[in-house]
Design a protein around this motif. Structure first.
Motif, PDB file in Angstrom:
ATOM      1  N   UNK A 131       0.828  -1.208   0.000  1.00 37.67           N
ATOM      2  CA  UNK A 131       0.000   0.000   0.000  1.00 37.67           C
ATOM      3  C   UNK A 131       0.859   1.254   0.000  1.00 37.67           C
ATOM      4  N   UNK A 132       1.888   1.286   0.834  1.00 40.80           N
ATOM      5  CA  UNK A 132       2.714   2.497   0.903  1.00 40.80           C
ATOM      6  C   UNK A 132       3.494   2.719  -0.395  1.00 40.80           C
ATOM      7  N   UNK A 133       3.983   1.653  -1.001  1.00 43.93           N
ATOM      8  CA  UNK A 133       4.723   1.825  -2.245  1.00 43.93           C
ATOM      9  C   UNK A 133       3.802   2.247  -3.378  1.00 43.93           C
ATOM     10  N   UNK A 134       2.609   1.661  -3.445  1.00 45.18           N
ATOM     11  CA  UNK A 134       1.652   2.071  -4.477  1.00 45.18           C
ATOM     12  C   UNK A 134       1.217   3.518  -4.263  1.00 45.18           C
ATOM     13  N   UNK A 135       1.043   3.920  -3.004  1.00 43.40           N
ATOM     14  CA  UNK A 135       0.689   5.318  -2.716  1.00 43.40           C
ATOM     15  C   UNK A 135       1.784   6.251  -3.231  1.00 43.40           C
ATOM     16  N   UNK A 136       3.034   5.921  -2.951  1.00 46.19           N
ATOM     17  CA  UNK A 136       4.155   6.749  -3.416  1.00 46.19           C
ATOM     18  C   UNK A 136       4.228   6.792  -4.932  1.00 46.19           C
ATOM     19  N   UNK A 137       4.047   5.639  -5.569  1.00 45.54           N
ATOM     20  CA  UNK A 137       4.193   5.575  -7.026  1.00 45.54           C
ATOM     21  C   UNK A 137       3.066   6.323  -7.732  1.00 45.54           C
ATOM     22  N   UNK A 138       1.850   6.212  -7.216  1.00 43.81           N
ATOM     23  CA  UNK A 138       0.742   6.968  -7.807  1.00 43.81           C
ATOM     24  C   UNK A 138       0.998   8.465  -7.662  1.00 43.81           C
TER      25      UNK A 138
END
Length: 540
Positions: free
Chosen positions: A391-398
């Motif tokens: 979740x945190x990596x997807x949040x950063x990438x988005x």
């Protein structure tokens, strides 16, 4: 894409796993392949800057999201009955769907409205219709959302006029008008006027609401329709926030103070199929908006930095084939919105790929929200997926990819210029094409459509609009014109036209018109006289 292909040499189902935005997914997320997180900078406690984890300290432990079922069809009486039914079944806010003529400023007896009256929403021609729509519904006790854009100022004034007739002061009204015209040029098409006067109407509404209707959300900046047009999750965030920046700049240019209007800005997002990406999308959008308002626009009130949003499950994912499967899709999408921290939610009914929902299917859609709220346990702790590497990596990438889009748009001269050149529209069209090709090739599985089909579909009951309704609505609007004070109407319309040629705030003039029983079409036509109509440039 997320469908199945031939098994790869590694024994996996696909050569590459990725989200709908093309973000590649590793076999597992772990400390070695994810960004380091600074808790205070990137997350913060719920209810604190940058609001990644939610806008309230205790979120749904304090109160659930507003369960706001979108409804409206035929005439005001039919819609009024549906609203009362939904309220009796546990809906906690109303959400009004208007028919196409009302959305584009045409009266029901306009030749261009033929065949569309009451079809995709309720027909509203005058204050008389609005009174019928909310008959027996105390407007100081409900929150009402109105999905209306080009004629949003008129419908807001109609709502205020009905409240005054009920003895309710405008300052007590709670609700939202969508009022987001830029996404109409991008993705939806129910615009009337060119962009510049359309922005004037929006900033006039901001100023009027700040002064007269302080609890009202004067705009709901919509990524929903951008996503429905085929955008990815990243594009939905980027283009929605770019529109929001444009509205903020227009309001500041009109002389409003940032903390005067920013706390009443709201957003409207799509809740789509890819659960983890959707949760991350909502979190990324909140963080981006908080930083934009503080660092770019100098907001000091924490409420100005809070991205408050309504979510609706994805209508574009509903299938006419095996419509019962839509209940499963909608449940996953609604869960994503709740895990992502929505303030308000509409769940689509299973039959909406076929027609407007029946009473039974609308009730089942509402029950979906209620089961998530009362039985699933996900509302009992704030941001329960926080700290997940995925979740945190997807949040950063988005956030990274959406910021790349915003910077590119600003380099072009801003969102208006990007729309005028067709850049935004092309990006969405290309994403929609890629998705459709993936469905056609089988790389993207749609259950019941390109896999797991059944030979014979059993029919389900659908809501049908009686053609006689259009004739009756035409008679009504003509009867209103026949018995009103025509001298008063003409004086109000003339004053509005004169004001539109100048610079004064138009909302008080529009309110005068609706209280005189001028129709939506008549008011819109006076503004057409001054501003003309927008015609989209088409490349041949």
């Amino acid at each position: 894409m997320t469908g199945e292909t031939k098994t790869s040499e590694k024994g996996e189902r696909r050569q590459r796993f990725e989200t709908s935005s093309g973000i590649e997914l590793p076999n597992d997320f772990n400390p070695q392949n994810t960004d380091a997180i600074d808790y205070d900078r990137d997350l913060g406690a719920p209810g604190e800057f940058p609001f990644t984890r939610g806008i309230r300290r205790n979120m749904y432990r304090g109160r659930f999201w507003t369960m706001r079922q979108y409804a409206g069809y035929a005439t005001a009486e039919e819609s009024n009955a549906r609203y009362k039914y939904l309220l009796s079944q546990g809906t906690t806010g109303l959400s009004v769907a208007f028919d196409l003529p009302t959305q584009i400023g045409l009266d029901s007896d306009d030749p261009l409205a033929a065949g569309e009256v009451g079809k995709v929403g309720v027909a509203i021609d005058s204050l008389e219709d609005m009174e019928r729509l909310f008959d027996g519904i105390p407007l100081d006790q409900v929150s009402t959302s109105m999905t209306i854009n080009a004629t949003a100022a008129i419908l807001l004034c109609l709502y205020i006029a009905v409240a005054k007739k009920q003895g309710v002061e405008p300052a007590k009204l709670r609700g939202t008008i969508q009022n987001d015209i830029l996404k109409e040029y991008i993705a939806r098409g129910t615009y009337i006027y060119p962009p510049a006067p359309s922005l004037r109407l929006i900033t006039d509404t901001f100023a009027f609401c700040a002064r007269e209707v302080p609890q009202w959300n004067m705009i709901s900046i919509s990524g929903y329709h951008i996503r429905e047009a085929g955008a990815t999750a990243v594009q939905e965030v980027a283009f929605t926030l770019a529109n929001a920046i444009t509205y903020t700049e227009a309001a500041l240019k009109a002389g409003l103070e940032i903390d005067e209007f920013a706390p009443r800005l709201s957003f409207f997002f799509n809740a789509h199929n890819n659960l983890l990406e959707e949760v991350a999308k909502f979190r990324a959008a909140r963080r981006m908006w908080a930083r934009t308002m503080r660092d770019r626009f100098g907001a000091r009130d924490p409420r100005s930095m809070m991205l408050r949003f309504h979510a609706q499950t994805a209508g574009s994912t509903l299938t006419a084939q095996q419509p019962e499967v839509n209940i499963v899709r909608t449940t996953i999408q609604a869960l994503a919105a709740v895990l992502g921290g929505t303030q308000s939610l509409h769940t689509n009914a299973m039959d909406e790929a076929l027609a407007l929902p029946t009473e039974d299917s609308a009730r089942l859609a509402l029950r979906t929200q209620q089961v998530i709220a009362y039985e699933s346990g996900v509302a009992d702790t704030v941001d329960p997926l926080a700290g997940s590497y995925a979740i945190e990596q997807l949040t950063n990438e988005i956030e990274r990819r959406a910021m790349d889009y915003i910077e590119k748009i600003e380099a072009m001269g801003g969102m208006l210029r990007a729309i005028e050149t067709g850049y935004v529209q092309r990006e969405i069209q290309e994403a929609a094409y890629r998705y459709q090709r993936a469905v056609e090739t089988g790389d993207q599985i749609v259950v019941g459509v390109n896999r797991f089909r059944i030979e014979e579909e059993k029919p389900i009951p659908i809501l049908r609009i009686d053609p006689e309704i259009e004739r009756r609505q035409i008679e009504r609007v003509r009867a209103v014109r026949a018995r009103r004070d025509q001298v008063r109407v003409e004086a109000a319309l003339a004053a509005l036209e004169e004001a539109a040629r100048g610079t004064e705030n138009l909302l008080p003039r529009i309110l005068d018109c609706v209280e005189a029983y001028a129709t939506v079409g008549e008011i819109s036509n006076r503004l057409r006289r001054v501003w003309g109509e927008y015609r989209e440039a088409v490349d041949i």
